[in-house]
Motif scaffolding. Structure first.
Motif, PDB file in Angstrom:
ATOM      1  N   GLU A   5      72.958  80.195  86.195  1.00 28.78           N
ATOM      2  CA  GLU A   5      73.446  81.488  85.725  1.00 28.78           C
ATOM      3  C   GLU A   5      72.276  82.195  85.069  1.00 28.78           C
ATOM      4  OE1 GLU A   5      76.823  80.830  83.199  1.00 28.78           O
ATOM      5  OE2 GLU A   5      78.106  80.296  84.878  1.00 28.78           O
ATOM      6  N   HIS A   6      72.095  83.476  85.395  1.00 31.09           N
ATOM      7  CA  HIS A   6      70.984  84.261  84.886  1.00 31.09           C
ATOM      8  C   HIS A   6      71.528  85.511  84.192  1.00 31.09           C
ATOM      9  CE1 HIS A   6      68.535  82.012  87.826  1.00 31.09           C
ATOM     10  NE2 HIS A   6      69.520  82.262  88.664  1.00 31.09           N
ATOM     11  N   VAL A   7      70.936  85.861  83.064  1.00 31.27           N
ATOM     12  CA  VAL A   7      71.207  87.135  82.407  1.00 31.27           C
ATOM     13  C   VAL A   7      69.878  87.855  82.279  1.00 31.27           C
ATOM     14  CG1 VAL A   7      72.048  88.289  80.333  1.00 31.27           C
ATOM     15  CG2 VAL A   7      73.180  86.233  81.141  1.00 31.27           C
ATOM     16  N   ASP A  39      77.532  85.406  93.003  1.00 29.11           N
ATOM     17  CA  ASP A  39      78.207  86.521  92.335  1.00 29.11           C
ATOM     18  C   ASP A  39      77.195  87.245  91.473  1.00 29.11           C
ATOM     19  OD1 ASP A  39      80.229  88.202  91.411  1.00 29.11           O
ATOM     20  OD2 ASP A  39      80.790  86.841  89.792  1.00 29.11           O
ATOM     21  N   SER A  40      77.312  88.556  91.399  1.00 32.83           N
ATOM     22  CA  SER A  40      76.466  89.326  90.483  1.00 32.83           C
ATOM     23  C   SER A  40      77.334  90.377  89.803  1.00 32.83           C
ATOM     24  CB  SER A  40      75.301  89.981  91.227  1.00 32.83           C
ATOM     25  OG  SER A  40      75.765  90.938  92.144  1.00 32.83           O
ATOM     26  N   GLU A  76      62.159  84.021  88.481  1.00 33.78           N
ATOM     27  CA  GLU A  76      61.851  84.204  87.058  1.00 33.78           C
ATOM     28  C   GLU A  76      60.429  84.723  86.868  1.00 33.78           C
ATOM     29  OE1 GLU A  76      62.585  80.465  85.141  1.00 33.78           O
ATOM     30  OE2 GLU A  76      64.482  81.202  84.358  1.00 33.78           O
ATOM     31  N   ARG A  77      59.486  84.207  87.644  1.00 33.83           N
ATOM     32  CA  ARG A  77      58.102  84.659  87.540  1.00 33.83           C
ATOM     33  C   ARG A  77      57.996  86.149  87.863  1.00 33.83           C
ATOM     34  NH1 ARG A  77      53.594  85.666  90.437  1.00 33.83           N
ATOM     35  NH2 ARG A  77      54.633  85.465  92.440  1.00 33.83           N
ATOM     36  N   LEU A  89      67.193  85.170  80.864  1.00 34.52           N
ATOM     37  CA  LEU A  89      67.708  83.879  80.422  1.00 34.52           C
ATOM     38  C   LEU A  89      68.313  83.190  81.634  1.00 34.52           C
ATOM     39  CD1 LEU A  89      68.522  81.874  78.138  1.00 34.52           C
ATOM     40  CD2 LEU A  89      70.674  83.118  78.033  1.00 34.52           C
ATOM     41  N   THR A  90      67.875  81.968  81.905  1.00 32.70           N
ATOM     42  CA  THR A  90      68.401  81.185  83.023  1.00 32.70           C
ATOM     43  C   THR A  90      68.943  79.870  82.491  1.00 32.70           C
ATOM     44  OG1 THR A  90      66.812  82.154  84.542  1.00 32.70           O
ATOM     45  CG2 THR A  90      67.834  80.084  85.215  1.00 32.70           C
ATOM     46  N   ILE A  91      70.152  79.532  82.924  1.00 29.67           N
ATOM     47  CA  ILE A  91      70.807  78.306  82.483  1.00 29.67           C
ATOM     48  C   ILE A  91      71.289  77.548  83.709  1.00 29.67           C
ATOM     49  CG2 ILE A  91      72.739  77.338  81.200  1.00 29.67           C
ATOM     50  CD1 ILE A  91      72.670  79.842  79.467  1.00 29.67           C
TER      51      ILE A  91
END
Length: 117
Positions: A5-7, A39-40, A76-77, A89-91
């Protein structure tokens, strides 16, 4: 493949279309590296608790992905290098929850809160 999950928080002076374009761009980065976005959600412009790069507000986005670690690291990079993205933020999660995230639910639909001690 692992579930993530990314925010992401983007600059406040972007238009809604530009912010949603960023989401599509990073979805394409994941797809190019062998992952997929399940999903986004675009949460809109929200006020932050403290200033980041002299900004009080930001465009928030939430992504649920199923991607290999290398694809997530590349996304992320690229997010960190992008001028319009302020925070990421990545979880890693075991399973994605069904339905919309808590941010998108109405107050009546949310579960009861626990009592504080």
């Amino acid at each position: 493949m692992p579930l993530y999950e990314h925010v992401m928080i983007a600059r406040q002076d972007l238009s809604n279309a530009q912010a949603e374009g960023l989401i599509e761009h990073f979805n394409a980065v994941l797809a190019d590296n062998g992952g997929k976005t399940l999903d986004s959600e675009y949460w809109g412009v929200k006020t932050m608790a403290y200033k980041i790069n002299k900004n009080r507000k930001g465009h928030y986005a939430f992504l649920r992905t199923d991607a290999p670690t290398a694809a997530v690291q590349e996304m992320e990079r690229l997010m960190r290098l992008h001028d319009d993205v302020m925070r990421v933020l990545t979880i890693k999660v075991d399973a994605h929850e069904e339905g919309p995230s808590v941010q998108m639910q109405k107050r009546e639909e949310r579960g009861e809160r626990r009592e504080r001690r």
